[in-house]
Design a protein around this motif. Structure first.
Motif: not given
Length: 330
Positions: A65, A122, A124, A185, A187, A221-222, A224, A245, A247
């Motif tokens: 990350k 990834f 942020n 990632y 957020s 892509n994630i 959060h 995904t 988190n």
């Protein structure tokens, strides 16, 4: 043939079988990651780069990350000094060649050229609401400020957040196409004191725009859902966000991986460990950390799972602890 680290992570995100369950943890490199400004002080960017590369070279994580300490500020004069809801109507987009774009893309490229062939990386990216909160001088009052502004004039705040989100969507896409990152990632947080209906009206459209931009150029892509400092979120707000995904803060929310995956349609999950200095990953022995790793995987299964933490771990966490998790996850 044994899967490479990058293949492991992408297979886990695809809910496919893996040779071993991958894991990854991260932490901040600057003392004040929120108010430090690498756009004005590029030496801070060099400090983060040195810390990030030293960590990758030494700890050899399964994925990265990319930490953005010093890039938290949204360097846009029209978005500075927001005091009232009406101020959001003054926000104008940045030019495509603004250093807010170019410096972050160049930073990403430095890292991906060095590690991108072997590791999934990834970058942020914060949502517009979190970005606005970080721009407040007193971070402890930022949540209240944004919630009050939304309740005072939701249309005005939506207008401003949409402008910021459009810039963030451009950034996300360019980080992948020009910076070479695997994905973002992304957020975000529920906004305390604001109803789910208002959240969907004011904040959700911009957040979905950012994800759509990232998804248009990468399948990986994630999302959060940030439980930093004990912030509680309504996970159901995000169950239809289009992302590979998720988190979320397993410990803070009290929602273990199997339960959370049901909310998100059995998509891949990243997490399992708490991230505080009072918790096992930080202070546990090798035996305790490895026993917890095995407990998490016995509960969550070994497919569609990437081991990680609720959020950023303390800066002084022993890196050996991450290796203990990886050993136990084999």
């Amino acid at each position: 043939m044994t899967q490479s680290k990058k293949e492991l992570v992408l297979a886990a995100m695809d809910n496919k079988p893996v040779d071993r369950v991958p894991c990854g943890f991260w932490f901040h490199f600057l003392d004040d990651e929120i108010h430090s400004d690498s756009f004005q002080h590029p030496e801070l960017m060099e400090k983060v780069f040195e810390g990030q590369t030293r960590y990758i070279d030494t700890a050899k994580p399964d994925f990265v990350k990319i930490m953005t300490d010093g890039f938290f500020p949204y360097e846009n004069e029209t978005a500075m000094n927001l005091k009232t809801a009406d101020d959001f109507k003054k926000i104008k987009p940045l030019a495509d060649d603004d250093k807010w774009f170019t410096q972050q893309i160049a930073y990403a490229k430095r890292l991906t050229e060095r590690y991108g062939d072997e590791l999934a990386m990834f970058f942020n990216v914060f949502c517009a609401g979190t970005t606005v909160k970080f721009m407040q001088a007193d971070i402890s009052k930022s949540e209240e400020f944004l919630a009050n502004a939304v309740k005072e004039n939701p249309q005005a705040v939506r207008q401003g957040l949409d402008v910021i989100s459009h810039d963030l969507a451009k950034l996300a896409k360019r980080l992948i196409t020009e910076g070479g990152v695997t994905g973002i990632y992304f957020s975000l947080q529920s906004l305390l004191g604001v109803s789910p209906e208002t959240y969907k009206e004011v904040l959700e459209p911009g957040e979905k725009e950012i994800l759509a931009a990232a998804n248009s150029v990468s399948d990986y892509n994630i999302l959060h859902i940030c439980g930093y400092a004990g912030h509680h979120n309504d996970l159901t707000l995000y169950k239809d966000y289009d992302v590979k995904t998720i988190n979320w803060a397993v410990v803070v929310e009290g929602i273990p991986i199997p339960e959370g995956r049901k909310i998100f349609g059995n998509r891949a999950a990243l997490g399992g460990f708490g991230n505080l200095d009072s918790e096992l990953l930080y202070k546990g022995s090798k035996e305790e950390i490895q026993a917890e790793t095995k407990r998490i995987l016995a509960e969550a299964g070994r497919q569609g799972v990437i081991l990680g933490a609720d959020c950023t771990v303390p800066r002084d966490t022993e890196w050996q602890h991450f290796e203990w998790v990886r050993e136990a996850a084999k």
